[in-house]
Every structure is written in structure tokens, then in C-alpha cells.
Design an enzyme around this catalytic site. Structure first.
Site, PDB file in Angstrom:
ATOM      1  N   HIS A 199      -9.685   1.801   0.282  1.00  0.00           N
ATOM      2  CA  HIS A 199      -9.609   0.638   1.168  1.00  0.00           C
ATOM      3  C   HIS A 199     -10.731   0.622   2.223  1.00  0.00           C
ATOM      4  CE1 HIS A 199      -7.852  -2.712   3.226  1.00  0.00           C
ATOM      5  NE2 HIS A 199      -6.659  -2.593   2.680  1.00  0.00           N
TER       6      HIS A 199
ATOM      7  N   GLN B 200      -9.416  -6.825  -4.915  1.00  0.00           N
ATOM      8  CA  GLN B 200      -8.838  -7.515  -3.760  1.00  0.00           C
ATOM      9  C   GLN B 200      -9.964  -7.617  -2.751  1.00  0.00           C
ATOM     10  OE1 GLN B 200      -5.625  -8.622  -3.539  1.00  0.00           O
ATOM     11  NE2 GLN B 200      -5.616  -9.311  -1.420  1.00  0.00           N
TER      12      GLN B 200
ATOM     13  N   GLU C  29     -11.624  -3.941  -2.795  1.00  0.00           N
ATOM     14  CA  GLU C  29     -10.663  -2.942  -3.282  1.00  0.00           C
ATOM     15  C   GLU C  29     -10.466  -3.136  -4.780  1.00  0.00           C
ATOM     16  OE1 GLU C  29      -7.036  -3.424  -0.847  1.00  0.00           O
ATOM     17  OE2 GLU C  29      -8.332  -4.598   0.421  1.00  0.00           O
TER      18      GLU C  29
ATOM     19  N   TYR D  14     -13.712  -0.451   4.576  1.00  0.00           N
ATOM     20  CA  TYR D  14     -14.146  -1.710   5.186  1.00  0.00           C
ATOM     21  C   TYR D  14     -15.651  -1.590   5.438  1.00  0.00           C
ATOM     22  CZ  TYR D  14      -9.263  -2.860   6.500  1.00  0.00           C
ATOM     23  OH  TYR D  14      -7.922  -3.156   6.501  1.00  0.00           O
TER      24      TYR D  14
ATOM     25  N   HIS E 126       0.808  -1.226   0.000  1.00  0.00           N
ATOM     26  CA  HIS E 126       0.000   0.000   0.000  1.00  0.00           C
ATOM     27  C   HIS E 126       0.846   1.284   0.000  1.00  0.00           C
ATOM     28  CE1 HIS E 126      -3.351  -2.590   0.336  1.00  0.00           C
ATOM     29  NE2 HIS E 126      -3.426  -2.699   1.648  1.00  0.00           N
TER      30      HIS E 126
HETATM   31  C1  BGC Z   1      -4.386  -6.720   2.064  1.00  0.00           C
HETATM   32  C2  BGC Z   1      -4.288  -7.435   3.398  1.00  0.00           C
HETATM   33  C3  BGC Z   1      -3.892  -6.459   4.463  1.00  0.00           C
HETATM   34  C4  BGC Z   1      -4.904  -5.324   4.482  1.00  0.00           C
HETATM   35  C5  BGC Z   1      -4.593  -4.254   5.495  1.00  0.00           C
HETATM   36  C6  BGC Z   1      -5.398  -5.627   2.200  1.00  0.00           C
HETATM   37  O1  BGC Z   1      -5.469  -4.907   1.005  1.00  0.00           O
HETATM   38  O2  BGC Z   1      -4.731  -7.584   1.021  1.00  0.00           O
HETATM   39  O3  BGC Z   1      -3.352  -8.508   3.322  1.00  0.00           O
HETATM   40  O4  BGC Z   1      -3.820  -7.075   5.723  1.00  0.00           O
HETATM   41  O5  BGC Z   1      -4.970  -4.731   3.219  1.00  0.00           O
HETATM   42  O6  BGC Z   1      -3.340  -3.759   5.309  1.00  0.00           O
END
Ligand code: BGC
Length: 350
Positions: free
Chosen positions: A181, A286, A314, A183, A111
Site C-alpha cells: 500500500h 486499486q 495497489e 503512497y 485490509h
Molecule cells: C482504499 C481506500 C482507503 C485507503 C486507506 C485504499 O486501498 O481503497 O478507500 O481509504 O486504502 O485505507
């Protein structure tokens, strides 16, 4: 106010430890959906949506104040870049030159490195119904080549779409992979599981991983595997069969023509009737169901976030694409413009 448009308002979200004031932008549409975004990390802090009885809850994990976001957290709601997801060993070769990026996740770069775009203060302005965030990533930042100018445009429509448009240009060839990202838990952030969520991902193939969570390079069929989500699947029935019970943390190769906005996934929560659809121009999603969530992360309202209690969808290019010539290209060159659009559309189940 322009007819039919949702014009964001601006207030203060407090100050970073160094005194920098962070702005918060609030969109509220005519269907009682509210989205709030801050110019720290381009983070979507809140997404409030009604259920089938009109009851509004926040379906987006995060914190009540800037302190929470400035501390270490798993990228809640943030823009990830310059390259979201993992680069094996943080290494790549581009035009004959080797690069070693910051390594911040076991042996890998994740990231964007130690200080990715999620931790930057973005310049913010409102252009009619759009929040425009810009960030200029200097040449050499986290050891990436080229000065990269990034623009992320957020808007909420009265059709209940959160639209995210990304563009970028560079002064030298560089890899790029931007995503958001967020959630989600459609029962409400803080709800302790996602068992009653029903997930559909329009992917016929996925990218299996090696022991370092890096794609092996093979693009393989989902047929007969726990990665087959082409039929809407209740997560409570499925997660225990995925990756030895760890759930999803993998890239799905989604349908549609690269660059064409296509409906590729949906997440439904029948008990509340809430639903979210995902449209993107990107070739991958993802899907991450929170297996790495640390204990002791206290989010909004002081609730402790649990493992396996949220879903990230994602939209992006595949992990480690820069080292996999058979994956869709992630190299941006001077004179080209990187473009990515993703839409999260909220609604009710039929
Ligand atoms: C990744 C995970 C990671 C999470 C938080 C996701 O995009 O695929 O492996 O733990 O981000 O960093």
C-alpha cells in the site's frame, strides 16, 4: 558481495511499545536508489530516487520512526492482508459455511480487519540479495479460516526494480488478496499535490462501486469515462472530473494474462523527470489518490500530508471478490500455493 546484486544491510528501527525490537533493511543500488523496509507490517519506509539532475528525494510517504507506524495511519508502505481492500459487510460464504469477519471500515472489512498484516511483526532474514519476511496467520485470526503461512520477498536490482514476490499456503480454504500500500509522490513525499503527475493504466475495464464503496459486480468499459487512463493523463487536468472531484479510489482491471508479469501502469513527473513503472501478475490495480486522508497526519520531517497529494497503485485482485463469482478467484485451498509478483521500476522520463 555478489557481482551485480544489491545486498541489504540490517539495523535497528527502534522498539514497539511492548519492547519488541524492529529491524530495518536498507538496499542501495549502483544508481543511487535507496529502499528501506522494516519487519513491522513489511512496511517500505523509504524510496529515495534521483531526478534528471541527480537530486535525490524520498518519493514514499511515511514516518521517521516506529512510533508513527505503530499509531493509526492509512497503511503507508504496508503489506495488506489477509484480504486487502473491502469485503462487503465482512461476510462471505465458503463451501457452504458463513463467515463474519471483523468490520473496521463503516459496514465493511478493510485490509485484513482490526489487526491486519500491516500491524504484525514479521520474521525477517536476508537470503543473498533478498529480504525474506514470513508471517504465520493463525486459524481464526480476524475470523478467517485456516492457518495461513505467508512469505514476502523484497529485493532491489541494479536495473532499479523493487521486486515483491508473495507466496502463501493454507491449512483450510480461505480468501487471500495481498498487496503493498505504498503512497507515491514523485516530486517528493510531503509535496502538497500530484497535479503534475502523468498516469497511464492499461485497463479497458473497471469495477464501478455502490454507495458503500463496494463493486456492484459489473465489469464495464472505461471508454468515455474519467476512468479511461489508456492514454497518459495529467492528473491535475483529470482529478476534478473523477467521482465528483474526490479523485480515484477504484479498481482497474488491468491487461495481461493472469499470472504473467505484465507492464500495466506508469506514473511520470515531467518537472523532475522521475518515472515509475508497475509490472504485476495480478488482475487489478486499486488506484487511490488520497481522498480519505485524514487531516493532522504528520509524516517524515514533520510535514502534514494533504488529501489528493499521493498516488497508490495497489496491485491486487478486485475488491469483494469473495462475494463476486464473476471476478477472478481469491480462494486458496490446502495443497495450493498463492503466488503474486509486483515490480515497481524507477527511472527517468525520455
Ligand atoms: C482504499 C481506500 C482507503 C485507503 C486507506 C485504499 O486501498 O481503497 O478507500 O481509504 O486504502 O485505507
Amino acid at each position: 558481495m555478489a557481482e551485480g546484486k544489491v545486498i541489504p544491510t540490517r539495523d535497528s528501527f527502534g522498539r514497539l511499545q511492548d519492547g519488541t525490537e524492529i529491524s530495518r533493511f536498507t538496499f542501495k543500488n549502483k544508481n543511487n536508489i535507496t529502499v528501506r523496509i522494516i519487519n513491522y507490517g513489511g512496511i517500505v519506509t523509504d524510496i529515495l530516487v534521483p531526478d534528471k539532475n541527480g537530486k535525490v528525494v524520498d518519493i514514499n510517504l511515511g514516518f521517521d520512526d516506529i512510533k508513527g507506524y505503530e499509531a493509526r495511519h492509512p497503511y503507508f508502505g504496508a503489506i495488506c492482508g489477509r484480504v486487502a481492500n473491502r469485503i462487503a459487510g465482512g461476510k462471505f460464504t465458503l463451501d457452504g459455511k458463513e463467515y463474519q469477519l471483523a468490520v473496521n471500515n463503516g459496514p465493511n472489512h478493510l485490509h485484513g480487519g482490526v489487526k491486519g498484516f500491516d500491524k504484525m511483526v514479521w520474521k525477517a532474514r536476508v537470503d543473498d540479495d533478498t529480504l525474506v519476511l514470513t508471517y504465520v496467520s493463525p486459524d481464526g485470526e480476524e475470523h478467517y479460516p485456516g492457518e495461513l503461512t505467508v512469505e514476502v520477498r523484497y529485493r532491489l536490482t541494479n536495473e532499479n526494480e523493487l521486486v515483491i514476490d508473495y507466496t502463501a499456503t493454507t491449512t483450510k480454504a480461505t480468501p487471500i488478496n495481498l498487496t503493498n500500500h505504498a503512497y507515491f509522490n514523485l516530486a517528493g513525499q510531503g509535496y502538497p499535490n500530484i497535479d503534475d503527475h502523468v498516469l497511464w493504466i492499461d485497463a479497458y475495464t473497471y469495477t464501478p462501486l455502490d454507495q458503500n464503496i463496494i463493486p456492484t459486480g459489473v465489469i464495464t468499459s472505461v471508454e468515455g469515462t474519467a476512468y479511461d487512463l489508456r492514454t497518459p493523463t495529467r492528473l491535475g487536468d483529470r482529478l476534478k472530473y473523477v467521482n465528483n472531484g474526490k479523485g480515484y479510489d477504484i479498481n482497474f482491471c488491468v491487461g495481461g494474462q493472469l499470472g504473467k508479469l505484465t507492464r500495466v501502469a506508469s506514473l511520470e513527473h515531467p518537472p523532475s523527470g522521475r518515472k515509475m513503472e508497475v509490472f504485476t501478475t495480478e488482475p487489478g490495480i486499486q488506484c487511490y489518490t488520497g481522498c480519505n486522508m485524514a487531516t493532522g497526519v504528520f509524516g517524515k520531517g514533520g510535514v502534514e500530508y494533504q488529501k489528493f497529494a499521493s498516488v497508490c497503485l495497489e496491485t491486487q485482485h478486485y475488491a469483494n471478490s469473495v462475494n463476486q463469482p464473476n471476478f477472478p478467484n481469491t480462494i486458496l485451498r490446502p495443497g495450493e500455493t498463492y503466488r503474486h509478483t509486483t515490480v515497481y521500476k524507477f527511472g527517468l522520463t525520455a
